[in-house]
Design an enzyme around this catalytic site. Structure first.
Site, PDB file in Angstrom:
ATOM      1  N   LYS A 173     -15.324  34.679 -58.060  1.00  0.00           N
ATOM      2  CA  LYS A 173     -15.457  33.543 -57.311  1.00  0.00           C
ATOM      3  C   LYS A 173     -16.685  33.352 -56.760  1.00  0.00           C
ATOM      4  O   LYS A 173     -16.905  33.693 -55.510  1.00  0.00           O
ATOM      5  CB  LYS A 173     -14.256  33.459 -56.532  1.00  0.00           C
ATOM      6  N   GLU A 206     -10.983  22.675 -53.111  1.00  0.00           N
ATOM      7  CA  GLU A 206     -10.851  23.685 -54.174  1.00  0.00           C
ATOM      8  C   GLU A 206     -10.024  23.235 -55.350  1.00  0.00           C
ATOM      9  O   GLU A 206     -10.249  23.397 -56.371  1.00  0.00           O
ATOM     10  CB  GLU A 206     -10.509  25.187 -53.843  1.00  0.00           C
ATOM     11  N   GLU A 215      -6.006  36.842 -57.499  1.00  0.00           N
ATOM     12  CA  GLU A 215      -5.112  38.078 -57.723  1.00  0.00           C
ATOM     13  C   GLU A 215      -3.976  37.585 -58.988  1.00  0.00           C
ATOM     14  O   GLU A 215      -3.759  38.392 -60.071  1.00  0.00           O
ATOM     15  CB  GLU A 215      -4.496  38.594 -56.597  1.00  0.00           C
TER      16      GLU A 215
END
Length: 121
Positions: free
Chosen positions: A99, A22, A73
């Site tokens: 996402k 990622e 978050e």
């Protein structure tokens, strides 16, 4: 009586997440912003009396590019606080971060978070 300025499905490429892939490859994030304003914009038909949605998009894009967040978050919260700081007409902000390529083994359209922050706590 409330007014809202909103953005739906702002697509940003970012490097947020806990996994190395990622952070190195990045992925798409979809952002929704819903700003609750004092009801004044329609009265004068003047841009200075409201929030420019292009500026909201620019702010989210800037934050996504400046920092890599482990958690969406935290990403959502930073967007919310920046909007409250930079946009004095916004009384309450709801930020949704989706996402679609979360590294989980389940078939989902997306995962995400929704947070709401306001000036009064």
């Amino acid at each position: 009586m409330t007014d809202h300025v909103f953005v739906t499905n702002l697509c940003l490429h970012g490097f947020h997440g806990l996994h190395k892939a990622e952070n190195s490859l990045g992925q798409k994030f979809y952002i929704d912003l819903d700003c609750e304003l004092k009801p004044q914009a329609a009265r004068k038909d003047d841009m200075s009396e409201t929030v420019h949605y292009g500026e909201l998009c620019d702010l989210a894009e800037r934050l996504s590019g400046e920092t890599v967040f482990n958690l969406i978050e935290t990403f959502a919260e930073r967007i919310a606080f920046a909007i409250l700081e930079e946009q004095p007409l916004v009384q309450r902000i709801t930020v949704t971060v989706r996402k679609p390529s979360a590294p989980i083994r389940h078939f989902v359209d997306h995962v995400g978070v929704v947070i709401t922050r306001s000036r009064d706590g």
